[in-house]
Design an enzyme around this catalytic site. Structure first.
Site, PDB file in Angstrom:
ATOM      1  N   ASP A 443       4.796   2.465  27.525  1.00 52.18           N
ATOM      2  CA  ASP A 443       3.618   3.338  27.546  1.00 52.18           C
ATOM      3  C   ASP A 443       2.329   2.574  27.258  1.00 52.18           C
ATOM      4  OD1 ASP A 443       4.320   3.045  24.889  1.00 52.18           O
ATOM      5  OD2 ASP A 443       4.291   5.178  24.404  1.00 52.18           O
TER       6      ASP A 443
HETATM    7  C1  LAN Z   1       5.976   1.815  17.002  1.00 47.22           C
HETATM    8  C2  LAN Z   1       4.537   2.013  17.106  1.00 47.22           C
HETATM    9  C3  LAN Z   1       4.042   2.359  18.464  1.00 47.22           C
HETATM   10  C4  LAN Z   1       5.030   3.169  19.273  1.00 47.22           C
HETATM   11  C5  LAN Z   1       4.412   3.889  20.487  1.00 47.22           C
HETATM   12  C6  LAN Z   1       3.655   2.972  21.432  1.00 47.22           C
HETATM   13  C7  LAN Z   1       3.414   4.938  19.989  1.00 47.22           C
HETATM   14  C8  LAN Z   1       5.515   4.604  21.233  1.00 47.22           C
HETATM   15  O1  LAN Z   1       4.994   5.398  22.251  1.00 47.22           O
HETATM   16  C9  LAN Z   1       6.600   3.637  21.642  1.00 47.22           C
HETATM   17  C10 LAN Z   1       7.229   2.970  20.414  1.00 47.22           C
HETATM   18  C11 LAN Z   1       6.227   2.241  19.514  1.00 47.22           C
HETATM   19  C12 LAN Z   1       5.894   0.923  20.159  1.00 47.22           C
HETATM   20  C13 LAN Z   1       6.793   1.925  18.121  1.00 47.22           C
HETATM   21  C14 LAN Z   1       8.225   1.620  17.972  1.00 47.22           C
HETATM   22  C15 LAN Z   1       8.761   1.536  16.537  1.00 47.22           C
HETATM   23  C16 LAN Z   1       7.791   0.886  15.566  1.00 47.22           C
HETATM   24  C17 LAN Z   1       7.509  -0.524  16.032  1.00 47.22           C
HETATM   25  C18 LAN Z   1       6.526   1.724  15.593  1.00 47.22           C
HETATM   26  C19 LAN Z   1       6.716   3.162  15.172  1.00 47.22           C
HETATM   27  C20 LAN Z   1       5.735   1.091  14.475  1.00 47.22           C
HETATM   28  C21 LAN Z   1       6.810   0.693  13.403  1.00 47.22           C
HETATM   29  C22 LAN Z   1       8.173   0.863  14.075  1.00 47.22           C
HETATM   30  C23 LAN Z   1       9.217  -0.180  13.630  1.00 47.22           C
HETATM   31  C24 LAN Z   1      10.537   0.132  14.272  1.00 47.22           C
HETATM   32  C25 LAN Z   1       9.384  -0.184  12.117  1.00 47.22           C
HETATM   33  C26 LAN Z   1      10.595  -0.935  11.629  1.00 47.22           C
HETATM   34  C27 LAN Z   1      11.755  -0.041  11.420  1.00 47.22           C
HETATM   35  C28 LAN Z   1      12.947  -0.088  12.078  1.00 47.22           C
HETATM   36  C29 LAN Z   1      13.832   1.081  12.055  1.00 47.22           C
HETATM   37  C30 LAN Z   1      13.418  -1.276  12.830  1.00 47.22           C
END
Ligand code: LAN
Length: 716
Positions: A443
């Site tokens: 996205d």
């Molecule tokens: C994020 C932040 C952004 C988010 C969006 C772009 C909003 C979404 O549309 C796709 C997934 C994504 C990129 C995403 C995936 C998971 C993240 C990286 C996070 C929520 C920010 C932190 C999180 C990460 C997984 C934290 C570590 C925890 C684990 C369970 C591995």
């Protein structure tokens, strides 16, 4: 918890530096440098809570002028390299990982970091003495143990009121024995837990042939990236030597003498307040089989071979991401893994230390580590889209704002693929944060594409990003569609969801595999649809097919009540807004589609008496709509954006929502922070402070610039 009695740094000495590709680093000026240093910018002051309200703007009489006032304020927060950024706080396991990693590897924790990190952590202590998995969450052992250890490392002694209360809470829960696995990893590395009480994460998994369904390369990349370094640390039982401080912690964290604890017995015991997923029998059996394998069967040569394989994979990830790694948690584990693998003070550890700072953000409370190294590209793409949709792109006053953002889009696009067969192709795509983090997200790529097309095609900006580079983006996106026709986050799905049975993390749900998400699917549909409009001859047939089948995915994912579950924002309001945008891009509106009508009715039914919408984050965990007591600007913006995309015929409903957004706007154009708006893995909230700006501007601006004219045309 009040942090008033603790030392504070001088906020006027903090400066934010951003590199050309948007890497941000907060540094603390020496007092002697202050008189000659550059004054703080408005954005710095705003982030640090020092900005005095800027002058009042003429009161907006229309929604468009409210959008304009909003942008006048928000454009002051645009940073040097053209992007917007903010703190990215929420999860409680990000900062502790970095603090513990620095402690284990003997990395420097400058005094100002320690002071401000302590301030930050103490501010969010719950009244009962513990901390939640995320800021608004109820206290959990996971967060409380990790923050407790971090505070002690940062210099808070065991007699301080904060630690006394936290320790009381931990001991009330029976001590740290029942901390979840992700907490055990850190404790075990610190010699505060025995590895035999940790569920196996064998590094041999990485030596399996890749066609085997359980090979980690098939797991969700965020998850496998954590288990890669953890498997090294686990398999080698890495632990730092005891010292007086650690011996003290052993006494503080447990209710019985450390040496008398049989950690092995606790392998499947996790505190009930932490457990979000029930322990499944299958995983218990697998764990016993794996332990038998490790203890009695595994030949030494295989262990050494697996070590070499995993070390090489760690190096590859480090080099491909400029030592940022994919996000905060795996970055911290990598730092420790290279310390144990290559020896203290090796060059890889030093490179890791340098990349700790981009994860830290100084806000008005203190210094914290975000969920990633920022949300730079994500916020910038949305900001551009909001400005253009609101009709403010033609306003000369904002020309340079858009030009700077355009340059940032340009430098952030991936121009090549990385040398890693486990990674999804990324050429032409965009990341969530910065280019050097290196991961495409479907996205983010699609929103980046839309923002670029809006600037270059709609507004006629120069073709800074060539046609070929846009083609690259589209070709890459087309390869990311899942078999269920939806789109996931970072990669195309590689294995069935049954792998969730092997999820050892008790605190996160749905994190083992890539799923398709309505949000990501919509972003790709709308991105491709916009591209098709300007470049109909490139991959036209394939694009048509993908848009059509992805629309089918959206339809099949709609819930009974007409909503969509949002995985990355809160919650049904977020999912439904995206799905309605996606359906609208294929011509499905209130007038033409039953699905759209049901979705609109869902939203209308949730409108509060004051005209706004407010959804509580617990919706995500409970999987049912939970109303927030108060209307929220961000939820309201999402709801009206969805309704406007659907061409919902009753303008008054939308106008009542917009009124709330307008009423909450401050005289200087600003909106204040309300409840949290992001989430991940169904359980953990995360803040997106810029959502209140760009989604509000977009909603207010879309009304007069796009929705009303479209409705008038329909009426004619
Ligand atoms: C994020 C932040 C952004 C988010 C969006 C772009 C909003 C979404 O549309 C796709 C997934 C994504 C990129 C995403 C995936 C998971 C993240 C990286 C996070 C929520 C920010 C932190 C999180 C990460 C997984 C934290 C570590 C925890 C684990 C369970 C591995």
């Amino acid at each position: 918890m009040t942090s008033d009695s603790l030392p504070k740094t001088d906020p006027t000495r903090w400066r934010l530096h951003t590199s050309a590709i948007g890497v941000h680093t907060w540094t603390y000026l020496p007092a002697t440098a202050l008189p000659t240093s550059r004054p703080q910018t408005f954005a710095e002051k705003y982030f640090l809570g020092l900005a005095s309200p800027s002058t009042s703007l003429p009161p907006p009489h229309t929604y468009s002028s409210a959008a304009r006032n909003g942008l006048l304020f928000y454009s002051q927060l645009q940073l040097e390299s053209g992007h917007w950024s903010s703190s990215y706080a929420g999860p409680s396991f990000t900062l502790p990982g970095l603090v513990v990693a620095l402690y284990i590897t003997d990395g420097a924790i400058p005094a100002e970091w320690a002071i401000d990190m302590t301030q930050w952590v103490c501010r969010y202590q719950n009244d009962d003495g513990g901390w939640g998995l995320h800021i608004p969450g109820r206290s959990t052992l996971f967060a409380t143990v990790l923050y407790y250890v971090s505070l002690r490392i940062l210099g808070i002694d065991e007699g301080h009121a904060v630690t006394v209360r936290a320790r009381g809470w931990i001991r009330g829960m029976g001590g740290a024995v029942a901390v979840p696995q992700w907490g055990r990893y850190w404790l075990a590395l610190l010699n505060l837990y025995e590895w035999e009480g940790v569920q196996p994460v064998p590094s041999e998994l990485w030596t399996l042939p890749t066609w085997i369904p359980i090979h980690p390369w098939r797991w969700w990349v965020q998850c496998r990236s954590v288990y890669l370094p953890v498997s090294y640390l686990y398999s080698n039982r890495c632990q730092i030597p005891l010292n007086d401080f650690l011996l003290a912690l052993r006494r503080e964290l447990y209710t019985q003498p450390y040496d008398s604890i049989n950690f092995n017995e606790y392998i499947h015991t996790v505190s009930p307040v932490d457990r979000k997923r029930p322990l499944n029998l299958f995983l218990t059996v697998v764990n016993h089989v794996l332990r038998t394998w490790e203890w009695y069967i595994r030949p030494l040569w295989l262990h050494s071979h697996a070590n070499a394989v995993v070390r090489a994979l760690i190096r590859r990830e480090d080099e491909n991401t400029a030592y940022n790694d994919i996000a905060t948690v795996n970055k911290a584990f990598h730092t420790v893994a290279v310390h144990f693998a290559d020896g203290a003070n090796n060059s890889a550890v030093k490179l890791h230390w340098e990349k700790v700072l981009p994860y830290l953000w100084r806000d008005e409370v203190g210094l914290n580590a975000g969920g990633t190294n920022g949300a730079q590209l994500w916020d910038t793409a949305f900001s551009v889209i909001a400005i253009v949709e609101a009709g403010l792109g033609e306003d000369a006053q904002f020309n340079s704002v858009l030009e700077k953002a355009h340059k940032f889009l340009e430098v952030s696009q991936f121009r090549d693929d990385v040398d890693d067969p486990f990674r999804q192709a990324r050429k032409g795509g965009w990341p969530f944060s910065t280019r050097d983090q290196s991961y495409i997200v479907s996205d983010c790529a699609a929103e980046g594409l839309k923002a670029t097309l809006m600037l270059q095609e709609e507004l006629g900006f120069s073709k800074l990003i060539s046609k070929q580079r846009l083609y690259d983006c589209v070709d890459t996106l087309l390869k990311m569609q899942n078999p269920d026709h939806g789109f996931g986050s970072y990669e195309k799905a590689r294995v069935g969801t049954y792998i969730e049975l092997l999820n050892p993390a008790e605190v996160f749900d749905r994190c083992m595999v890539e799923y398709s998400y309505p949000e990501c699917t919509t972003a790709v549909i709308t991105g491709l649809a916009m591209f098709r409009k300007y470049y109909p001859s490139h991959a036209g047939k394939k694009i048509d097919e993908v848009i059509q089948s992805a629309t089918g995915y959206l339809k099949s994912n709609q819930w009974q009540d007409g909503s969509w579950y949002g995985s990355w924002g809160i919650c049904f309001t977020y999912g439904t807004m995206f799905a309605l945008e996606g359906l609208a891009a294929t011509g499905l509106t209130y007038a033409t589609s039953e699905e759209v009508r049901r979705a609109c009715h869902f939203l209308v039914e949730k409108q509060k008496d004051d005209g706004g919408w407010g959804e509580h984050w617990e919706s995500c965990e409970r999987r049912e709509y939970v109303e927030h007591e108060e209307s929220q600007v961000v939820n309201t913006a999402w709801a009206v954006l969805g309704l406007m995309a659907a061409r919902f015929p009753d303008r008054a409903v939308i106008a009542r929502g917009l009124e709330i957004i307008r009423r909450r706007q401050q005289p200087n154009g600003e909106w204040l922070q309300e409840a949290v708006s992001g989430i991940f893995n169904c359980t953990c909230t995360i803040e997106y402070p810029n959502y209140k700006f760009h989604f509000s501007i977009r909603a207010l601006g879309r009304f007069e610039h796009e929705y009303v004219p479209a409705m008038n045309t329909i009426a004619r």
